[in-house]
Design a protein around this motif. Structure first.
Motif, PDB file in Angstrom:
ATOM      1  N   ILE A   1      93.013 -69.876 -34.347  1.00 47.86           N
ATOM      2  CA  ILE A   1      93.279 -68.564 -35.023  1.00 47.86           C
ATOM      3  C   ILE A   1      91.753 -67.772 -34.615  1.00 47.86           C
ATOM      4  O   ILE A   1      90.636 -68.193 -35.418  1.00 47.86           O
ATOM      5  CB  ILE A   1      93.406 -68.471 -36.544  1.00 47.86           C
ATOM      6  N   ALA A   2      91.957 -66.613 -34.166  1.00 52.42           N
ATOM      7  CA  ALA A   2      90.583 -65.895 -33.911  1.00 52.42           C
ATOM      8  C   ALA A   2      91.215 -64.193 -34.098  1.00 52.42           C
ATOM      9  O   ALA A   2      92.069 -63.843 -33.228  1.00 52.42           O
ATOM     10  CB  ALA A   2      90.020 -66.251 -32.449  1.00 52.42           C
ATOM     11  N   TRP A   3      90.809 -63.645 -34.751  1.00 57.56           N
ATOM     12  CA  TRP A   3      91.372 -62.253 -35.201  1.00 57.56           C
ATOM     13  C   TRP A   3      91.319 -61.425 -33.975  1.00 57.56           C
ATOM     14  O   TRP A   3      90.445 -61.488 -33.214  1.00 57.56           O
ATOM     15  CB  TRP A   3      90.218 -61.346 -36.175  1.00 57.56           C
ATOM     16  N   ASP A   4      92.763 -60.844 -33.702  1.00 57.07           N
ATOM     17  CA  ASP A   4      92.909 -59.980 -32.593  1.00 57.07           C
ATOM     18  C   ASP A   4      93.988 -59.010 -33.031  1.00 57.07           C
ATOM     19  O   ASP A   4      94.261 -59.171 -34.164  1.00 57.07           O
ATOM     20  CB  ASP A   4      93.582 -60.921 -31.393  1.00 57.07           C
TER      21      ASP A   4
ATOM     22  N   TYR B   1      95.656 -60.775 -40.191  1.00 54.19           N
ATOM     23  CA  TYR B   1      95.902 -61.485 -39.437  1.00 54.19           C
ATOM     24  C   TYR B   1      96.353 -63.177 -39.484  1.00 54.19           C
ATOM     25  O   TYR B   1      97.266 -63.623 -39.073  1.00 54.19           O
ATOM     26  CB  TYR B   1      94.810 -61.439 -38.346  1.00 54.19           C
ATOM     27  N   THR B   2      95.458 -63.745 -40.158  1.00 55.29           N
ATOM     28  CA  THR B   2      95.658 -65.058 -40.537  1.00 55.29           C
ATOM     29  C   THR B   2      97.090 -65.302 -41.444  1.00 55.29           C
ATOM     30  O   THR B   2      97.821 -66.179 -41.179  1.00 55.29           O
ATOM     31  CB  THR B   2      94.764 -65.641 -41.288  1.00 55.29           C
TER      32      THR B   2
ATOM     33  N   PHE C   1      96.830 -55.715 -37.187  1.00 54.58           N
ATOM     34  CA  PHE C   1      96.335 -56.366 -38.264  1.00 54.58           C
ATOM     35  C   PHE C   1      94.960 -56.130 -38.458  1.00 54.58           C
ATOM     36  O   PHE C   1      94.014 -56.706 -37.985  1.00 54.58           O
ATOM     37  CB  PHE C   1      96.292 -57.872 -37.920  1.00 54.58           C
ATOM     38  N   PRO C   2      94.756 -55.067 -39.510  1.00 57.93           N
ATOM     39  CA  PRO C   2      93.303 -54.412 -39.508  1.00 57.93           C
ATOM     40  C   PRO C   2      92.262 -55.312 -40.084  1.00 57.93           C
ATOM     41  O   PRO C   2      91.074 -54.995 -39.984  1.00 57.93           O
ATOM     42  CB  PRO C   2      93.649 -53.120 -40.218  1.00 57.93           C
ATOM     43  N   THR C   3      92.514 -56.306 -40.880  1.00 57.38           N
ATOM     44  CA  THR C   3      91.717 -57.147 -41.311  1.00 57.38           C
ATOM     45  C   THR C   3      91.962 -58.696 -40.775  1.00 57.38           C
ATOM     46  O   THR C   3      93.145 -59.066 -40.566  1.00 57.38           O
ATOM     47  CB  THR C   3      91.578 -57.239 -43.071  1.00 57.38           C
TER      48      THR C   3
END
Length: 452
Positions: free
Chosen positions: A187-190, A201-202, A195-197
């Motif tokens: 999991i790496a924010w994208d 996202y997670t 998904f603004p935070t």
């Protein structure tokens, strides 16, 4: 069955249209523009629209289903007509589930490595002559299309994207497949426009785990701490299998799996972890370790994933899809580790909405520090197209935490700079989900100066 595709030219959409056509369905479609290779593939099967544009007359009561692509807008006239007539409207992931609800569904999710893991599984299953359907996000050697749907196959391998299903269905695609066996690679924010935070996202991966069917299996990268915490605290009745980097060695530019010393044609810690995920999936499908190792030794990689453009003694030129911070760092580290005696010139094109957001840009800090020369390229027209404020060289250097970063926003200047360099005992890594302003990377790779 009569099926109509709204926005048929998309990557997944046109492949699904071809798959259903091959299955004997009557397929029609529309789009405002269709580029290659989609246009040629649709034409080959006789299902390319005669003219571009939307046509309400194509939406009739005798349609069994309408499949809506992400490229269409909510006020699309064909969509409005389908809604008015009360026709069944699916996103393509919904329709994939509809076609496969009686099969064993293996869904590969994660912020990175999805295509490679899926491709490895398909390669091994194909090598072992298994009967299977699939949905993958890249064109693979040995596979005619990116989607295959049949009546006979007992299972399907699905690359599960976390982006939205359609303009009227805001759920991530991988929530809709209802996996029996699920993989999460990390999991790496994208996709910050959706998904603004990081928490937003997670959360999508937590929901994905909740969609795994009773008695199902979750295979996850245990070295990703956030993912491991989510997996451990998820549904207690699932079988949960963690994986990490397998034992291996690198010698003379070749990576070997241990203990049998199986030579591989791919390399890098991220690809080795992808391989371990694929191996665990294949074990669930009845393929033992020895058979997997024999099959995977001939796997050359997915398209645009460390794809070798040119090689001469002392110099390799690679193209890679890497664009997010985690992918960028993993790819640079892989090439540097595999060829430790060579210098590395690494060039990234920032192209996605997330990467062109000034706040998100900070996520790239230190991702290129292993490169001997780091270059960031942004097509100046991209900012105009996305209506964003352009970055300066200083913006980029501050975000990447390096004043050594070279910055280009003109593809011709970038090309001339690379062609002026001497790449003797030096590798070049070109990374983008775009096209570097239209540069022909294959020609560039062949024209580099590699002489001592």
């Amino acid at each position: 069955m009569r099926i109509h595709f709204i926005a048929v030219g998309g990557s997944a959409m046109h492949n699904l249209a071809i798959a259903l056509h091959k299955k004997g369905y009557q397929v029609s479609g529309s789009d405002d523009v269709i580029f290659e290779p989609s246009a040629g593939r649709l034409a080959k099967h006789g299902i390319l629209p005669e003219k571009m544009g939307w046509d309400e007359a194509k939406i009739t009561m005798d349609l069994d289903a309408v499949i809506l692509g992400m490229h269409a807008l909510k006020d699309n006239p064909e969509l409005l007509k389908a809604q008015e007539l009360g026709l069944k409207i699916y996103s393509y992931p919904e329709y994939i589930y509809e076609q496969t609800k009686n099969k064993l569904r293996v869904v590969i999710g994660g912020s990175h490595g999805k295509t490679t893991i899926t491709s490895m599984i398909l390669h091994v299953l194909n090598y072992c002559e298994k009967n299977f359907d699939y949905l993958v996000g890249a064109q693979l050697t040995g596979f005619d299309t990116m989607v295959k749907l049949t009546e006979s196959a007992p299972l399907i391998i699905i690359e599960g994207d976390e982006y939205l299903a359609s303009p009227i269905d805001r759920r991530p695609k991988f929530h809709l497949y209802k996996a029996n066996v699920a993989v999460i690679s990390g999991i790496a924010w994208d996709h910050i426009n959706v998904f603004p935070t990081y928490a937003d996202y997670t959360r999508q991966f937590e929901i994905f785990i909740d969609t795994i069917q009773p008695g199902g299996t979750l295979i996850y990268c245990s070295v990703d701490k956030d993912l491991a915490d989510i997996a451990v605290n998820s549904h207690p009745e699932l079988e949960k299998i963690g994986y990490e980097i397998p034992t291996h060695e690198v010698k003379d530019g070749i990576t070997y799996l241990l203990p049998e010393r199986t030579p591989l044609r791919v390399f890098g810690d991220h690809n080795l972890m992808n391989l371990n995920a694929a191996k665990l999936v294949c074990a669930k499908l009845g393929i033992d370790s020895n058979a997997f190792d024999i099959a995977i030794s001939s796997f050359t990689g997915a398209a645009k994933r460390l794809e070798l453009l040119n090689a001469v003694p002392g110099t390799n030129v690679y193209k890679d899809f890497a664009h997010s911070p985690s992918k960028l760092k993993a790819t640079i580290d892989a090439v540097k580790t595999q060829f430790g005696e060579r210098k590395l010139v690494a060039c990234i094109e920032l192209h996605t909405f997330s990467s062109l957001n000034k706040e998100f840009l900070e996520q790239y800090a230190d991702t290129m520090k292993e490169a001997d020369l780091a270059i960031v390229y942004i097509d100046e027209k991209t900012f105009e197209h996305k209506k964003l404020t352009p970055f300066t060289k200083t913006d980029v250097q501050i975000a990447f935490n390096s004043d050594r970063i070279l910055f280009f926003n003109n593809s011709e200047l970038l090309s001339n700079y690379l062609l002026s360099m001497n790449f003797y005992e030096t590798n070049l890594l070109l990374m983008s989900s775009g096209n570097f302003g239209g540069l022909d990377l294959s020609i560039l790779a062949r024209e580099l100066n590699t002489l001592s």
